[in-house]
Scaffold this motif. Structure first.
Motif, PDB file in Angstrom:
ATOM      1  N   SER A 133       0.832  -1.212   0.000  1.00 17.12           N
ATOM      2  CA  SER A 133       0.000   0.000   0.000  1.00 17.12           C
ATOM      3  C   SER A 133       0.869   1.265   0.000  1.00 17.12           C
ATOM      4  CB  SER A 133      -0.942   0.002   1.210  1.00 17.12           C
ATOM      5  OG  SER A 133      -0.214   0.198   2.424  1.00 17.12           O
ATOM      6  N   VAL A 134       1.990   1.209   0.714  1.00 20.53           N
ATOM      7  CA  VAL A 134       2.914   2.348   0.705  1.00 20.53           C
ATOM      8  C   VAL A 134       3.475   2.552  -0.702  1.00 20.53           C
ATOM      9  CG1 VAL A 134       5.117   3.223   1.575  1.00 20.53           C
ATOM     10  CG2 VAL A 134       3.521   2.112   3.144  1.00 20.53           C
ATOM     11  N   ALA A 135       3.817   1.445  -1.382  1.00 25.89           N
ATOM     12  CA  ALA A 135       4.333   1.539  -2.750  1.00 25.89           C
ATOM     13  C   ALA A 135       3.295   2.146  -3.684  1.00 25.89           C
ATOM     14  CB  ALA A 135       4.758   0.161  -3.244  1.00 25.89           C
ATOM     15  N   ASP A 136       2.023   1.778  -3.484  1.00 25.39           N
ATOM     16  CA  ASP A 136       0.958   2.328  -4.326  1.00 25.39           C
ATOM     17  C   ASP A 136       0.710   3.802  -4.019  1.00 25.39           C
ATOM     18  OD1 ASP A 136       0.620  -0.125  -5.545  1.00 25.39           O
ATOM     19  OD2 ASP A 136      -0.962  -0.767  -4.161  1.00 25.39           O
ATOM     20  N   GLU A 137       0.710   4.129  -2.723  1.00 27.07           N
ATOM     21  CA  GLU A 137       0.369   5.488  -2.307  1.00 27.07           C
ATOM     22  C   GLU A 137       1.486   6.485  -2.622  1.00 27.07           C
ATOM     23  OE1 GLU A 137      -0.836   7.918   1.803  1.00 27.07           O
ATOM     24  OE2 GLU A 137      -0.625   5.718   1.812  1.00 27.07           O
ATOM     25  N   HIS A 138       2.740   6.026  -2.510  1.00 27.42           N
ATOM     26  CA  HIS A 138       3.873   6.929  -2.696  1.00 27.42           C
ATOM     27  C   HIS A 138       4.747   6.492  -3.876  1.00 27.42           C
ATOM     28  CE1 HIS A 138       3.115   8.908   1.192  1.00 27.42           C
ATOM     29  NE2 HIS A 138       2.804   7.696   1.630  1.00 27.42           N
ATOM     30  N   GLN A 140       5.286   7.649  -6.631  1.00 31.47           N
ATOM     31  CA  GLN A 140       5.998   8.678  -7.383  1.00 31.47           C
ATOM     32  C   GLN A 140       7.396   8.918  -6.845  1.00 31.47           C
ATOM     33  OE1 GLN A 140       3.649   9.133  -5.223  1.00 31.47           O
ATOM     34  NE2 GLN A 140       4.027  10.951  -3.948  1.00 31.47           N
ATOM     35  N   ARG A 141       7.721   8.336  -5.688  1.00 30.36           N
ATOM     36  CA  ARG A 141       9.033   8.535  -5.067  1.00 30.36           C
ATOM     37  C   ARG A 141       9.863   7.255  -5.210  1.00 30.36           C
ATOM     38  NH1 ARG A 141       7.498  11.209   0.718  1.00 30.36           N
ATOM     39  NH2 ARG A 141       9.778  11.116   0.939  1.00 30.36           N
ATOM     40  N   VAL A 142      10.959   7.343  -5.958  1.00 24.60           N
ATOM     41  CA  VAL A 142      11.796   6.169  -6.242  1.00 24.60           C
ATOM     42  C   VAL A 142      12.375   5.585  -4.965  1.00 24.60           C
ATOM     43  CG1 VAL A 142      13.867   5.367  -7.434  1.00 24.60           C
ATOM     44  CG2 VAL A 142      12.370   7.027  -8.532  1.00 24.60           C
ATOM     45  N   HIS A 172       9.021   3.783 -12.963  1.00 21.91           N
ATOM     46  CA  HIS A 172      10.056   4.806 -13.206  1.00 21.91           C
ATOM     47  C   HIS A 172      11.072   4.264 -14.210  1.00 21.91           C
ATOM     48  CE1 HIS A 172       8.664   7.254  -9.770  1.00 21.91           C
ATOM     49  NE2 HIS A 172       8.449   6.096  -9.185  1.00 21.91           N
ATOM     50  N   PRO A 173      10.674   4.062 -15.451  1.00 26.12           N
ATOM     51  CA  PRO A 173      11.581   3.444 -16.434  1.00 26.12           C
ATOM     52  C   PRO A 173      12.840   4.267 -16.705  1.00 26.12           C
ATOM     53  CG  PRO A 173       9.614   4.333 -17.491  1.00 26.12           C
ATOM     54  CD  PRO A 173       9.364   4.403 -16.024  1.00 26.12           C
ATOM     55  N   GLU A 175      14.618   5.517 -14.272  1.00 20.99           N
ATOM     56  CA  GLU A 175      15.494   5.305 -13.111  1.00 20.99           C
ATOM     57  C   GLU A 175      16.230   3.971 -13.264  1.00 20.99           C
ATOM     58  OE1 GLU A 175      16.386   7.202 -10.704  1.00 20.99           O
ATOM     59  OE2 GLU A 175      15.043   8.883 -11.125  1.00 20.99           O
ATOM     60  N   HIS A 176      17.265   3.959 -14.119  1.00 20.51           N
ATOM     61  CA  HIS A 176      17.976   2.712 -14.410  1.00 20.51           C
ATOM     62  C   HIS A 176      18.747   2.192 -13.196  1.00 20.51           C
ATOM     63  CE1 HIS A 176      16.775   3.784 -18.386  1.00 20.51           C
ATOM     64  NE2 HIS A 176      17.628   4.796 -18.491  1.00 20.51           N
ATOM     65  N   SER A 177      18.983   3.053 -12.227  1.00 17.74           N
ATOM     66  CA  SER A 177      19.711   2.604 -11.031  1.00 17.74           C
ATOM     67  C   SER A 177      18.954   1.516 -10.288  1.00 17.74           C
ATOM     68  CB  SER A 177      19.984   3.781 -10.099  1.00 17.74           C
ATOM     69  OG  SER A 177      18.770   4.407  -9.711  1.00 17.74           O
ATOM     70  N   LEU A 178      17.617   1.435 -10.475  1.00 15.33           N
ATOM     71  CA  LEU A 178      16.860   0.343  -9.855  1.00 15.33           C
ATOM     72  C   LEU A 178      17.269  -1.000 -10.455  1.00 15.33           C
ATOM     73  CD1 LEU A 178      13.348   2.019  -9.601  1.00 15.33           C
ATOM     74  CD2 LEU A 178      14.756   1.264  -7.681  1.00 15.33           C
ATOM     75  N   LEU A 179      17.555  -1.019 -11.747  1.00 14.05           N
ATOM     76  CA  LEU A 179      18.062  -2.244 -12.366  1.00 14.05           C
ATOM     77  C   LEU A 179      19.426  -2.612 -11.794  1.00 14.05           C
ATOM     78  CD1 LEU A 179      17.235  -1.767 -16.159  1.00 14.05           C
ATOM     79  CD2 LEU A 179      16.292  -3.499 -14.627  1.00 14.05           C
ATOM     80  N   ARG A 180      20.260  -1.583 -11.598  1.00 16.41           N
ATOM     81  CA  ARG A 180      21.574  -1.821 -10.998  1.00 16.41           C
ATOM     82  C   ARG A 180      21.428  -2.410  -9.595  1.00 16.41           C
ATOM     83  NH1 ARG A 180      23.861   3.520  -9.314  1.00 16.41           N
ATOM     84  NH2 ARG A 180      22.408   3.027  -7.621  1.00 16.41           N
TER      85      ARG A 180
END
Length: 617
Positions: A133-138, A140-142, A172-173, A175-180
């Motif tokens: 729910s936090v992921a859904d609600e927020h 927009q913040r990586v 957030h496509p 934000e490639h650092s998430l893949l890293r």
């Protein structure tokens, strides 16, 4: 007096205080505050050490008063919450979260922390619901996705963490650092196939950061079948993404790292274009040269000379190819390789007579004449010619003089050697030049001059200089000039003969030095050197006899373990007698278990046991 009057009186007194007194009090307060902050920092670091050592109870005892003194301090909060949760102190943890949340009620981090609390209390489903729910609600913040993934990983919910990383990247496509982060996570869990897949995707989406991904893949701790499996996977990625040069580079580097050299070279050849201009082939050639894969290095260098005549690496490639030919000539004692190197140098000099690297190529030519053909006159002529033609290029000039000076020593011309070394003035080469001047004086038995030159080296370079150990070694030898003058002269002559690569004659001088009965401190050095030199000259029995003389000499008991070890090595490597070698290694361990050679002997014993089980009862 009423309280109002007392207050007014105190105010008047304060107003009448000198300004210096007020400032002094303020200064005292600042010093007290600084001291208090320093104490708190020391306490906090101690608490962190307790947490790292899993002593959570003591950590709590320190962190609770720290947090209470400064409510809302995020560092204290983080560490205290960690300790509470580890100790399953759920009520204090919940109270702490609520207290911190009151300071910043809109911060989603505290809901994530509360999810940790729910999981620790055994309510996994509720914790996952809250985190999602936090992921859904927020969303927009990586950083929210990273924090949730970290919480899941801390609670060993690995699959859920992977889904959160993926969900964050889907939202957030850019934000490639998430893949890293996802690739790093798989790697830490030793899931190398998944890690490789994520790094490849990271390279595709963020090619500018391909160096990072390649370094991570090359650092995979893999061996055997794992290497084969990943090699197959990387080849598939390289085939799929033929037009992505960064993925091709990953494949080439992986093959090179795991010694699939021909495959690596083929990829580098495909990668090269007018933009890279021979860069990849040159780097590969240098790596192969360092690994003593000289034929592969020459092949890479030759590709540069054929395909990229305007490459900035062109002359270095010629030098590298010539150097590899020289190494192969030295390994095989085949003049063909040395001649090929000389022909190459001649050809390059004719093609590029004014190129700034020609001087370095000529230095290599001198090395070939000196080291392989032992044509010292020719080598000296080349070195001095380079020094004259390139006198404005300080480093090259000094290198040429250094090589010429050493060649004069090898030729036996100490006078010209000294004159040449004195022409060297650069800070980098000067200590080495002074050291060789000291050696010349040493060979000429001019010991006072030796000491003066060594003291100059020490004064100019200090004891940290790379040349200082060799200089101090000569200084120690000169200490024997009073009691062993003749032995010292003979020993110095042996050293000079070794410099001239005249090993049999050097051994003769060492034998003569021993015949003068030098004192024990000098005698042991001569005996050990004579033993090693005899072994190099394939005179194993004489080498063993020198070691035995050490063992038979009561004045040399301190060196018995080294003598036994050296004797064992000779029997092991020169006589190829594993049974006798085993006996000697075992003797060393029994008699001198604390010797510096004990571990080496122990390792070799294990190898002999494994390789020759039939010899050892």
């Amino acid at each position: 007096m009423s309280r109002l009057h007392q207050f007014i009186l105190l105010c008047l007194i304060a107003c009448c205080l000198p300004l210096e007194t007020v400032q002094a009090q303020a200064g005292n307060n600042k010093r007290v505050d600084a001291r208090q902050r320093s104490i708190e920092q020391q306490q906090f670091r101690l608490a962190q050490r307790y947490i790292r050592s899993r002593d959570y109870e003591n950590a709590v005892r320190i962190l609770e008063p720290l947090y209470n003194r400064t409510p809302g301090n995020d560092r204290y909060y983080r560490e205290l919450l960690k300790a509470y949760l580890q100790l399953s102190m759920l009520e204090p943890a919940e109270k702490l979260i609520n207290l911190q949340k009151a300071k910043d009620p809109d911060n989603p981090q505290f809901k994530i922390d509360y999810g940790n609390l729910l999981y620790k209390s055994g309510d996994k489903a509720e914790a996952l619901t809250l985190w999602n729910s936090v992921a859904d609600e927020h969303g927009q913040r990586v950083q929210v996705f990273r924090s949730i993934a970290a919480a899941m990983i801390n609670n060993r919910l690995f699959d859920e963490a992977i889904r959160i990383y993926r969900k964050g990247y889907d939202q957030h496509p850019q934000e490639h650092s998430l893949l890293r982060d996802l690739a790093n996570f798989h790697t830490r869990r030793l899931e190398f196939s998944q890690g490789l897949s994520a790094y490849v995707e990271y390279i595709r989406k963020s090619p500018a950061n391909h160096h990072y991904a390649i370094r991570q893949v090359l650092a995979f701790r893999i061996e055997g079948e794992q290497v084969t499996t990943l090699q197959t996977e990387i080849d598939k990625y390289a085939e799929t993404y033929k037009t992505i040069s960064e993925i091709q580079l990953l494949a080439a580097k992986f093959h090179q790292k795991h010694q699939f050299y021909q495959q690596a070279l083929a990829i580098y050849n495909e990668l090269e274009n007018s933009g890279s201009n021979g860069k990849y082939l040159f780097e590969f050639g240098r790596a192969m040269q360092g690994d003593q894969q000289y034929e592969l290095a020459i092949e890479a260098y030759q590709q540069i000379t054929i395909r990229f005549p305007n490459s900035p690496h062109l002359l270095q490639a010629y030098i590298g190819a010539a150097s590899c030919n020289l190494e192969m000539a030295n390994q095989t004692r085949d003049q063909q390789f040395a001649r090929q190197a000389l022909d190459m140098i001649t050809s390059v000099r004719e093609k590029y007579p004014k190129h700034h690297q020609i001087g370095n190529l000529s230095i290599l030519e001198g090395d070939i004449y000196r080291e392989f053909f032992f044509d010292l006159d020719k080598a000296i002529g080349i070195y001095l010619d380079v020094a004259g033609k390139h006198r404005k290029v300080k480093k090259l000039r000094n290198t040429a003089y250094m090589k010429a000076g050493k060649s004069f020593i090898m030729r036996g011309d100490l006078g010209n050697a000294a004159k040449t070394f004195k022409k060297i003035s650069s800070k980098e080469e000067k200590p080495d030049a002074l050291f060789h001047l000291a050696k010349i004086s040493y060979y000429q038995a001019e010991y006072d001059s030796v000491l003066t030159q060594i003291n100059t080296i020490i004064q100019q370079e200090g004891l940290s200089s790379t040349i200082i150990n060799d200089a101090l070694e000569i200084q120690t030898l000169i200490g024997h000039r009073e009691k062993a003058a003749e032995a010292l002269k003979l020993y110095a002559k042996a050293d000079w003969l070794l410099f001239q690569q005249k090993k049999p004659q050097a051994l003769t001088q060492l034998r003569s030095a021993l015949a003068t009965a030098p004192p024990a401190g000098f005698r042991i050095r001569i005996l050990l050197d004579a033993s090693r030199l005899s072994s190099e000259l394939d005179l194993p029995q004489e080498a063993i006899e020198f070691c035995q003389r050490i063992l038979d000499d009561s004045d040399l008991n301190l060196y018995a373990s080294e003598a036994i070890y050296q004797m064992a090595l000779i029997v092991d490597t020169k006589l190829d007698d594993p049974a006798r070698a085993f006996t000697l290694y075992d003797r060393l361990l029994q008699a001198y278990p604390d010797s510096q050679f004990a571990n080496l002997a122990r390792t070799r014993l294990k190898e002999i046991r494994n390789n020759h089980p039939d010899l050892i009862q």
